[in-house]
Write a protein that holds these residues in place. Structure first.
Motif, PDB file in Angstrom:
ATOM      1  N   ALA A  16     -21.206   2.553  21.139  1.00  0.00           N
ATOM      2  CA  ALA A  16     -19.726   2.588  20.838  1.00  0.00           C
ATOM      3  C   ALA A  16     -19.402   1.575  19.668  1.00  0.00           C
ATOM      4  O   ALA A  16     -18.567   1.713  19.087  1.00  0.00           O
ATOM      5  N   TYR A  17     -20.291   0.494  19.630  1.00  0.00           N
ATOM      6  CA  TYR A  17     -20.016  -0.201  18.562  1.00  0.00           C
ATOM      7  C   TYR A  17     -19.979   0.388  17.186  1.00  0.00           C
ATOM      8  O   TYR A  17     -18.967   0.151  16.270  1.00  0.00           O
ATOM      9  N   PHE A  18     -21.112   1.088  16.987  1.00  0.00           N
ATOM     10  CA  PHE A  18     -20.998   1.919  15.752  1.00  0.00           C
ATOM     11  C   PHE A  18     -20.249   3.153  15.491  1.00  0.00           C
ATOM     12  O   PHE A  18     -19.811   3.250  14.531  1.00  0.00           O
ATOM     13  N   ASP A  19     -20.019   3.626  16.819  1.00  0.00           N
ATOM     14  CA  ASP A  19     -19.191   4.820  16.670  1.00  0.00           C
ATOM     15  C   ASP A  19     -17.859   4.299  16.286  1.00  0.00           C
ATOM     16  O   ASP A  19     -17.058   5.292  15.546  1.00  0.00           O
ATOM     17  N   ASN A  65     -14.486   5.772  14.056  1.00  0.00           N
ATOM     18  CA  ASN A  65     -13.490   6.648  14.957  1.00  0.00           C
ATOM     19  C   ASN A  65     -12.684   5.599  15.724  1.00  0.00           C
ATOM     20  O   ASN A  65     -13.029   4.921  16.580  1.00  0.00           O
ATOM     21  N   VAL A  66     -11.308   5.667  15.340  1.00  0.00           N
ATOM     22  CA  VAL A  66     -10.291   4.396  16.130  1.00  0.00           C
ATOM     23  C   VAL A  66     -10.142   4.923  17.719  1.00  0.00           C
ATOM     24  O   VAL A  66      -9.726   3.793  18.261  1.00  0.00           O
ATOM     25  N   SER A  67     -10.597   6.030  17.877  1.00  0.00           N
ATOM     26  CA  SER A  67     -10.194   6.099  19.541  1.00  0.00           C
ATOM     27  C   SER A  67     -11.329   5.627  20.313  1.00  0.00           C
ATOM     28  O   SER A  67     -11.195   5.480  21.554  1.00  0.00           O
ATOM     29  N   VAL A  68     -12.424   5.175  19.802  1.00  0.00           N
ATOM     30  CA  VAL A  68     -13.610   4.590  20.573  1.00  0.00           C
ATOM     31  C   VAL A  68     -13.261   3.292  21.033  1.00  0.00           C
ATOM     32  O   VAL A  68     -12.758   2.234  20.351  1.00  0.00           O
ATOM     33  N   SER A  78     -12.597   2.344   9.992  1.00  0.00           N
ATOM     34  CA  SER A  78     -12.668   3.150  10.869  1.00  0.00           C
ATOM     35  C   SER A  78     -13.150   4.655  10.042  1.00  0.00           C
ATOM     36  O   SER A  78     -12.706   5.635  10.473  1.00  0.00           O
ATOM     37  N   THR A  79     -13.478   4.513   8.686  1.00  0.00           N
ATOM     38  CA  THR A  79     -13.995   5.655   8.353  1.00  0.00           C
ATOM     39  C   THR A  79     -15.533   5.661   7.967  1.00  0.00           C
ATOM     40  O   THR A  79     -15.778   6.353   7.001  1.00  0.00           O
ATOM     41  N   ILE A  80     -16.142   4.826   8.638  1.00  0.00           N
ATOM     42  CA  ILE A  80     -17.675   4.731   8.219  1.00  0.00           C
ATOM     43  C   ILE A  80     -18.506   5.311   9.202  1.00  0.00           C
ATOM     44  O   ILE A  80     -18.414   4.908  10.543  1.00  0.00           O
TER      45      ILE A  80
END
Ligand SMILES: *[C@@H]1O[C@H](CO)[C@@H](O)[C@H](O)[C@H]1NC(C)=O
Ligand SMILES: *[C@@H]1O[C@H](CO)[C@@H](O)[C@H](O)[C@H]1NC(C)=O
Ligand SMILES: *[C@@H]1O[C@H](CO)[C@@H](O)[C@H](O)[C@H]1NC(C)=O
Length: 296
Positions: A171-174, A178-181, A213-215
């Motif tokens: 979750a941390y890396f997602d 992805n701002v929704s995580v 939020s784009t990586i």
């Protein structure tokens, strides 16, 4: 995305050798990490390889900062005065992780090492070796914060499942892409990044961090220790070194989780150029052995 990592690493990211738990009991893995730590303290790689019934497999892969290296002449060959050594043991995957903090050494280091075994011996050792000039490196700062943390064994009734522990690391890396995580995170609400506490803010019992939020974070390799409530992810961190474009940098993040939330997070991230190019070109001096792109 074009793959900028060595094909070997790419393979490691997706393929973990199938093993049975029976071939990799925790006690066996503990002898391996103990030998590794002793070898690093003494600067004698032979102390690491000695405990195994047979010499290290000729197929042993040894990587430092994503680069093939020689066990006999690499980081293990120089003694380190180690302040903190902690290890995760993952019998399910026959793998280990060790974090070494050497702040009092004349050459301060923080080293994260992942090992994969085949039940007899070690087949892969890969380290993120960080020192002065790496991402926010400050071993004194790392040690000071670390001393206030509690990393004991989680009591049996309070342990999270293996999948639960792993999912928090993911979750941390997602969240980087992805701002929704949602990343469940509790107190004390900082990540120990290099030697700097990157602090979030506690809001309604949740630690709120500021994230990009784009990586998209590729090449995830996991070591999970359910008894320790901990997971480490070796990854490639695109764009970390500003002088390298989007090339994924060698990086490891260690997480301690409790009660369904992240509690601690320690990072080790290597730069190709001193300071990862954060201060323009004047600060950056090219480092001898840090190129991440091997041959692709
Ligand atoms: C490293 O961390 C220590 C302890 O927090 C701090 O006193 C010192 O100023 C830091 N050094 C740098 C260069 O940031
Ligand atoms: C972003 O995260 C949300 C929440 O977990 C998920 O439903 C969605 O599929 C993710 N989007 C992408 C592109 O992965
Ligand atoms: C950036 O480099 C300049 C010139 O070397 C130096 O004066 C300044 O303190 C540096 N800034 C940071 C944030 O490291």
């Amino acid at each position: 995305m074009t793959s900028l990592l060595h094909p070997l690493l790419l393979a490691l990211a997706v393929a973990v050798p199938p093993t049975t738990a029976a071939s990799c009991p925790r006690a066996f893995l503990q002898t391996v990490t103990s030998a590794y730590i002793a070898a690093q303290k003494a600067g004698q790689p032979s102390l690491f390889t000695a405990p195994f019934a047979s010499p290290p497999s000729p197929n042993l892969i040894y990587l430092e900062n994503n680069q093939l290296a020689n066990l006999a002449t690499g980081a293990l060959a120089t003694p380190l005065k180690i302040d903190i050594a902690r290890s995760l043991h993952d019998p399910d995957q026959c793998a280990t992780f060790t974090e070494l903090i050497a702040a009092g050494d004349a050459r301060p280091h923080v080293i994260h090492t992942r090992m994969v075994l085949d039940g007899v011996g070690v087949t892969l050792v890969e380290s993120v070796v960080t020192a002065q000039g790496d991402w926010l490196f400050n071993a004194t700062g790392t040690l000071e914060l670390d001393k206030g943390e509690k990393w004991g064994v989680v009591p049996e009734g309070e342990r999270m499942s293996r999948e639960g522990v792993k999912a928090l690391g993911d979750a941390y890396f997602d969240r980087f892409g992805n701002v929704s995580v949602i990343v469940p995170w509790g107190e004390p609400c900082y990540r120990l990044e290099g030697g700097l506490p990157a602090r979030g803010e506690m809001k309604g019992g949740e630690c709120v961090m500021v994230w990009p939020s784009t990586i998209i974070i590729p090449y995830r390799r996991y070591v999970v220790d359910v008894e320790m409530g901990a997971v480490d992810l070796f990854i490639g961190f695109p764009g970390l070194d500003r002088t390298q474009g989007q090339m994924p940098m060698p990086d490891s993040h260690l997480f301690r989780v409790e009660g369904g939330k992240i509690k601690y997070c320690h990072t080790a991230s290597a730069c190709v150029v001193d300071g990862c190019g954060l201060n323009g070109t004047t600060f950056g001096k090219r480092r001898g052995v840090r190129p991440v792109n091997l041959s692709v």
